[in-house]
Design an enzyme around this catalytic site. Structure first.
Site, mmCIF file in Angstrom:
data_model
loop_
_atom_site.group_PDB
_atom_site.id
_atom_site.type_symbol
_atom_site.label_atom_id
_atom_site.label_comp_id
_atom_site.label_asym_id
_atom_site.label_seq_id
_atom_site.Cartn_x
_atom_site.Cartn_y
_atom_site.Cartn_z
ATOM 1 N N CYS A 57 3.861 -2.309 19.342
ATOM 2 C CA CYS A 57 5.205 -1.781 19.160
ATOM 3 C C CYS A 57 5.610 -1.958 17.696
ATOM 4 O O CYS A 57 5.121 -2.844 16.998
ATOM 5 C CB CYS A 57 6.170 -2.531 20.067
ATOM 6 S SG CYS A 57 7.864 -1.875 20.017
ATOM 7 N N HIS B 144 5.045 -6.194 24.199
ATOM 8 C CA HIS B 144 5.740 -7.484 24.035
ATOM 9 C C HIS B 144 6.931 -7.538 24.975
ATOM 10 O O HIS B 144 7.583 -6.517 25.231
ATOM 11 C CB HIS B 144 6.184 -7.675 22.580
ATOM 12 C CG HIS B 144 7.243 -6.713 22.139
ATOM 13 N ND1 HIS B 144 8.583 -7.041 22.100
ATOM 14 C CD2 HIS B 144 7.167 -5.423 21.742
ATOM 15 C CE1 HIS B 144 9.277 -5.993 21.680
ATOM 16 N NE2 HIS B 144 8.453 -4.991 21.457
ATOM 17 N N ARG C 147 9.577 -8.134 15.296
ATOM 18 C CA ARG C 147 9.250 -9.509 15.714
ATOM 19 C C ARG C 147 7.793 -9.677 16.114
ATOM 20 O O ARG C 147 7.401 -10.716 16.653
ATOM 21 C CB ARG C 147 10.165 -9.909 16.889
ATOM 22 C CG ARG C 147 11.641 -9.901 16.526
ATOM 23 C CD ARG C 147 12.509 -9.942 17.766
ATOM 24 N NE ARG C 147 12.330 -8.734 18.585
ATOM 25 C CZ ARG C 147 12.908 -8.548 19.770
ATOM 26 N NH1 ARG C 147 13.681 -9.487 20.277
ATOM 27 N NH2 ARG C 147 12.698 -7.421 20.442
ATOM 28 N N CYS D 176 11.042 -5.888 24.943
ATOM 29 C CA CYS D 176 10.831 -4.622 24.219
ATOM 30 C C CYS D 176 12.035 -3.689 24.427
ATOM 31 O O CYS D 176 12.334 -3.287 25.552
ATOM 32 C CB CYS D 176 9.550 -3.948 24.710
ATOM 33 S SG CYS D 176 9.179 -2.423 23.797
HETATM 34 ZN ZN LIG Z 1 9.017 -2.999 21.581
#
Ligand SMILES: [Zn+2]
Length: 212
Positions: free
Chosen positions: A43, A99, A47, A102
């Site tokens: 993604c 993750h 982070r 998300c």
């Molecule tokens: Zn994401």
């Protein structure tokens, strides 16, 4: 200009100096080419610092990122990346890494329009529809959200197996292997979803085999 903007160039000077000091040939070696073992599809979320969480140096992981780590059939961008990684860089592992927390997946679970991105996120609604029986049986919303994040990763792994170039590479070179991972932002750990790509290829063969 903001302090953060200027700070980046200061950081970069320090980073380059640090690497040159610990290994004077570091950048000279990097400039000669790359031979990464991993293609990492993740993604775009800020982070998820790819090299850091894998403990890998520059040159060790080839990366493609988009909102919610999707492998979309008509996306020439991602298929150019995967094909190049497989046929030219000859990576050993292709990883799709989602993750928890998300935002893309959260948006796809809601009913607010976000404009242009709606069409992109519809891929995740399709994943939900495919697994609606399992997902709807999960009462806790947070658990259902996390499971959709995992299922989305597994379906994107499946999307790689559907391609002609992956099937050809698998038949002629026996690889690369395909993995589904999750990065847990809340504690910094990577989870392997144990995606069995060989079993999955067999399971999907009757419908998706286009390798003759
Ligand atoms: Zn994401």
């Amino acid at each position: 200009m903001s302090d953060t903007y200027r700070q980046v160039f200061e950081n970069n000077k320090n980073w380059a100096a640090h690497h040159s000091a610990s290994n004077p040939e570091f950048f000279e070696h990097l400039a000669k080419g790359q031979s990464p073992d991993f293609l990492f599809i993740s993604c775009a979320d800020s982070r998820v610092p790819v090299n850091n969480i894998m403990g890998l140096e520059p040159g060790e992981v080839f990366v493609h990122r988009n909102v919610a780590n999707l492998v979309v059939n008509t996306d020439m961008n991602i298929h150019s990346v995967i094909l190049y990684a497989i046929e030219h860089l000859k990576v050993k592992h292709v990883v799709v890494c989602g993750h928890y927390n998300c935002g893309g997946v959260a948006a796809a679970m809601g009913n607010q329009s976000l404009g242009l991105i709606d069409g992109w996120l519809r891929e995740i609604r399709d994943v939900y529809r495919l697994h609606a029986t399992e997902l709807d049986a999960i009462d806790n919303e947070s658990d259902r959200y996390n499971r959709l994040i995992e299922l989305n990763v597994l379906e994107q792994c499946n999307n790689i197996l559907k391609t002609e170039y992956f099937q050809k590479s698998h038949a002629t070179a026996g690889g690369p292997s395909v993995h589904g991972w999750i990065f847990d932002i809340s504690n910094g750990t990577l989870l392997d979803l144990d995606y069995d790509y060989k079993a999955q290829m067999e399971a999907m063969k009757a419908i998706y085999d286009i390798n003759g």
